[in-house]
Motif scaffolding. Structure first.
Motif, PDB file in Angstrom:
ATOM      1  N   THR A  14       0.808  -1.226   0.000  1.00  0.00           N
ATOM      2  CA  THR A  14       0.000   0.000   0.000  1.00  0.00           C
ATOM      3  C   THR A  14       0.835   1.267   0.000  1.00  0.00           C
ATOM      4  O   THR A  14       0.318   2.338  -0.304  1.00  0.00           O
ATOM      5  CB  THR A  14      -0.975   0.017   1.202  1.00  0.00           C
ATOM      6  N   HIS A  15       2.108   1.177   0.339  1.00  0.00           N
ATOM      7  CA  HIS A  15       2.972   2.362   0.324  1.00  0.00           C
ATOM      8  C   HIS A  15       3.854   2.392  -0.921  1.00  0.00           C
ATOM      9  O   HIS A  15       4.904   3.003  -0.938  1.00  0.00           O
ATOM     10  CB  HIS A  15       3.832   2.420   1.596  1.00  0.00           C
ATOM     11  N   HIS A  16       3.401   1.732  -1.942  1.00  0.00           N
ATOM     12  CA  HIS A  16       4.145   1.688  -3.201  1.00  0.00           C
ATOM     13  C   HIS A  16       4.128   3.075  -3.850  1.00  0.00           C
ATOM     14  O   HIS A  16       3.168   3.824  -3.704  1.00  0.00           O
ATOM     15  CB  HIS A  16       3.497   0.643  -4.123  1.00  0.00           C
ATOM     16  N   ASP A  17       5.187   3.428  -4.565  1.00  0.00           N
ATOM     17  CA  ASP A  17       5.304   4.760  -5.161  1.00  0.00           C
ATOM     18  C   ASP A  17       4.198   5.071  -6.173  1.00  0.00           C
ATOM     19  O   ASP A  17       3.701   6.182  -6.220  1.00  0.00           O
ATOM     20  CB  ASP A  17       6.671   4.912  -5.843  1.00  0.00           C
ATOM     21  N   SER A  18       3.870   4.121  -7.006  1.00  0.00           N
ATOM     22  CA  SER A  18       2.839   4.383  -8.003  1.00  0.00           C
ATOM     23  C   SER A  18       1.680   3.401  -7.812  1.00  0.00           C
ATOM     24  O   SER A  18       1.885   2.269  -7.390  1.00  0.00           O
ATOM     25  CB  SER A  18       3.424   4.260  -9.411  1.00  0.00           C
ATOM     26  N   PRO A  19       0.476   3.853  -8.117  1.00  0.00           N
ATOM     27  CA  PRO A  19      -0.683   2.977  -7.889  1.00  0.00           C
ATOM     28  C   PRO A  19      -0.709   1.794  -8.860  1.00  0.00           C
ATOM     29  O   PRO A  19      -0.098   1.835  -9.923  1.00  0.00           O
ATOM     30  CB  PRO A  19      -1.868   3.905  -8.139  1.00  0.00           C
ATOM     31  N   TRP A  20      -1.430   0.780  -8.460  1.00  0.00           N
ATOM     32  CA  TRP A  20      -1.609  -0.395  -9.306  1.00  0.00           C
ATOM     33  C   TRP A  20      -2.697  -0.102 -10.332  1.00  0.00           C
ATOM     34  O   TRP A  20      -3.686   0.543 -10.025  1.00  0.00           O
ATOM     35  CB  TRP A  20      -2.023  -1.598  -8.456  1.00  0.00           C
ATOM     36  N   ASP A  21      -2.513  -0.611 -11.535  1.00  0.00           N
ATOM     37  CA  ASP A  21      -3.577  -0.525 -12.535  1.00  0.00           C
ATOM     38  C   ASP A  21      -4.671  -1.543 -12.210  1.00  0.00           C
ATOM     39  O   ASP A  21      -5.841  -1.310 -12.493  1.00  0.00           O
ATOM     40  CB  ASP A  21      -3.026  -0.830 -13.938  1.00  0.00           C
ATOM     41  N   LEU A  22      -4.252  -2.651 -11.616  1.00  0.00           N
ATOM     42  CA  LEU A  22      -5.186  -3.744 -11.359  1.00  0.00           C
ATOM     43  C   LEU A  22      -4.729  -4.534 -10.142  1.00  0.00           C
ATOM     44  O   LEU A  22      -3.542  -4.856 -10.027  1.00  0.00           O
ATOM     45  CB  LEU A  22      -5.221  -4.675 -12.586  1.00  0.00           C
ATOM     46  N   ILE A  23      -5.644  -4.814  -9.233  1.00  0.00           N
ATOM     47  CA  ILE A  23      -5.368  -5.706  -8.109  1.00  0.00           C
ATOM     48  C   ILE A  23      -6.288  -6.905  -8.269  1.00  0.00           C
ATOM     49  O   ILE A  23      -7.507  -6.747  -8.389  1.00  0.00           O
ATOM     50  CB  ILE A  23      -5.603  -5.019  -6.746  1.00  0.00           C
ATOM     51  N   ILE A  24      -5.711  -8.084  -8.299  1.00  0.00           N
ATOM     52  CA  ILE A  24      -6.450  -9.332  -8.508  1.00  0.00           C
ATOM     53  C   ILE A  24      -6.465 -10.100  -7.197  1.00  0.00           C
ATOM     54  O   ILE A  24      -5.414 -10.345  -6.606  1.00  0.00           O
ATOM     55  CB  ILE A  24      -5.778 -10.174  -9.620  1.00  0.00           C
ATOM     56  N   VAL A  25      -7.641 -10.468  -6.753  1.00  0.00           N
ATOM     57  CA  VAL A  25      -7.793 -11.219  -5.516  1.00  0.00           C
ATOM     58  C   VAL A  25      -8.051 -12.670  -5.884  1.00  0.00           C
ATOM     59  O   VAL A  25      -9.052 -12.994  -6.508  1.00  0.00           O
ATOM     60  CB  VAL A  25      -8.946 -10.660  -4.654  1.00  0.00           C
ATOM     61  N   GLY A  26      -7.120 -13.539  -5.505  1.00  0.00           N
ATOM     62  CA  GLY A  26      -7.265 -14.967  -5.765  1.00  0.00           C
ATOM     63  C   GLY A  26      -6.265 -15.465  -6.781  1.00  0.00           C
ATOM     64  O   GLY A  26      -6.217 -14.985  -7.910  1.00  0.00           O
ATOM     65  N   GLY A  27      -5.447 -16.423  -6.357  1.00  0.00           N
ATOM     66  CA  GLY A  27      -4.402 -16.973  -7.219  1.00  0.00           C
ATOM     67  C   GLY A  27      -4.791 -18.297  -7.840  1.00  0.00           C
ATOM     68  O   GLY A  27      -3.939 -19.152  -8.054  1.00  0.00           O
ATOM     69  N   GLY A  28      -6.073 -18.457  -8.120  1.00  0.00           N
ATOM     70  CA  GLY A  28      -6.529 -19.663  -8.815  1.00  0.00           C
ATOM     71  C   GLY A  28      -6.344 -19.511 -10.314  1.00  0.00           C
ATOM     72  O   GLY A  28      -5.716 -18.554 -10.792  1.00  0.00           O
ATOM     73  N   ILE A  29      -6.901 -20.426 -11.062  1.00  0.00           N
ATOM     74  CA  ILE A  29      -6.718 -20.429 -12.514  1.00  0.00           C
ATOM     75  C   ILE A  29      -7.252 -19.149 -13.137  1.00  0.00           C
ATOM     76  O   ILE A  29      -6.648 -18.586 -14.047  1.00  0.00           O
ATOM     77  CB  ILE A  29      -7.347 -21.701 -13.157  1.00  0.00           C
ATOM     78  N   THR A  30      -8.360 -18.642 -12.631  1.00  0.00           N
ATOM     79  CA  THR A  30      -8.916 -17.405 -13.184  1.00  0.00           C
ATOM     80  C   THR A  30      -8.036 -16.213 -12.828  1.00  0.00           C
ATOM     81  O   THR A  30      -7.697 -15.408 -13.700  1.00  0.00           O
ATOM     82  CB  THR A  30     -10.351 -17.180 -12.671  1.00  0.00           C
ATOM     83  N   GLY A  31      -7.643 -16.103 -11.568  1.00  0.00           N
ATOM     84  CA  GLY A  31      -6.801 -14.992 -11.151  1.00  0.00           C
ATOM     85  C   GLY A  31      -5.468 -14.960 -11.878  1.00  0.00           C
ATOM     86  O   GLY A  31      -5.007 -13.899 -12.321  1.00  0.00           O
ATOM     87  N   VAL A  32      -4.849 -16.106 -12.014  1.00  0.00           N
ATOM     88  CA  VAL A  32      -3.560 -16.175 -12.702  1.00  0.00           C
ATOM     89  C   VAL A  32      -3.727 -15.876 -14.190  1.00  0.00           C
ATOM     90  O   VAL A  32      -2.892 -15.203 -14.800  1.00  0.00           O
ATOM     91  CB  VAL A  32      -2.888 -17.550 -12.458  1.00  0.00           C
ATOM     92  N   GLY A  33      -4.834 -16.326 -14.767  1.00  0.00           N
ATOM     93  CA  GLY A  33      -5.109 -16.011 -16.175  1.00  0.00           C
ATOM     94  C   GLY A  33      -5.308 -14.518 -16.385  1.00  0.00           C
ATOM     95  O   GLY A  33      -4.806 -13.940 -17.352  1.00  0.00           O
ATOM     96  N   VAL A  34      -6.025 -13.877 -15.464  1.00  0.00           N
ATOM     97  CA  VAL A  34      -6.220 -12.429 -15.541  1.00  0.00           C
ATOM     98  C   VAL A  34      -4.883 -11.718 -15.369  1.00  0.00           C
ATOM     99  O   VAL A  34      -4.579 -10.758 -16.096  1.00  0.00           O
ATOM    100  CB  VAL A  34      -7.251 -11.961 -14.482  1.00  0.00           C
ATOM    101  N   LEU A  35      -4.059 -12.179 -14.430  1.00  0.00           N
ATOM    102  CA  LEU A  35      -2.737 -11.580 -14.221  1.00  0.00           C
ATOM    103  C   LEU A  35      -1.883 -11.691 -15.484  1.00  0.00           C
ATOM    104  O   LEU A  35      -1.224 -10.734 -15.885  1.00  0.00           O
ATOM    105  CB  LEU A  35      -2.022 -12.257 -13.046  1.00  0.00           C
ATOM    106  N   ARG A  36      -1.919 -12.832 -16.107  1.00  0.00           N
ATOM    107  CA  ARG A  36      -1.133 -13.034 -17.335  1.00  0.00           C
ATOM    108  C   ARG A  36      -1.564 -12.063 -18.425  1.00  0.00           C
ATOM    109  O   ARG A  36      -0.733 -11.441 -19.080  1.00  0.00           O
ATOM    110  CB  ARG A  36      -1.285 -14.465 -17.834  1.00  0.00           C
TER     111      ARG A  36
END
Length: 132
Positions: A14-36
């Motif tokens: 949360t104290h990162h210098d620049s904001p995230w474009d996208l935060i994905i909740v869940g490291g399942g197949i859908t979350g990892v696919g969205v991250l990719r």
């Protein structure tokens, strides 16, 4: 990760210098696919997972993007068509993430479904998918 480590990690995120474009909740197949896909598009993305990757639903899933062959067997042609359209879109839009797989269906003489009914169902299935 114990709660103290988790709190420290959250502070760093949360104290990162620049904001995230996208935060994905869940490291399942859908979350990892969205991250990719997000990474492929150049989006600054963060994936957070409660436990370990593919721990929950993904670890219990076949991870198949199917076209609804069982739905056509149940007589639901519309649902089969919709599933096939979505599968074909994923194959087109996500090469490497979604790939075709070949299956072998054993047919025994004198047992259901038989060669000709299975050929007819699979021909209709391929037609609905736009596959020749």
């Amino acid at each position: 990760m114990n709660p103290i480590d988790r709190n420290q990690a959250w502070q760093q995120i949360t104290h990162h210098d620049s904001p995230w474009d996208l935060i994905i909740v869940g490291g399942g197949i859908t979350g990892v696919g969205v991250l990719r896909e997000a990474a492929r598009l150049g989006l600054k993305s963060l994936l957070v997972e409660q436990k370990d990757y593919a721990w929950g639903t993904s670890s219990r899933s076949s991870k198949m993007v199917h076209g609804g062959l069982r739905y056509i067997a149940q007589g639901d042609v519309r649902l089969t068509r919709d599933a096939l359209r979505e599968r074909e879109r994923l194959l087109r839009d996500l090469p490497g993430l979604v790939e075709r797989a070949t299956y072998l269906f054993p047919l025994r003489k004198g047992r259901f479904p038989g060669r000709w009914p299975m050929t007819a169902v699979l021909s209709l299935y391929d037609f609905l998918a736009g596959i020749r």
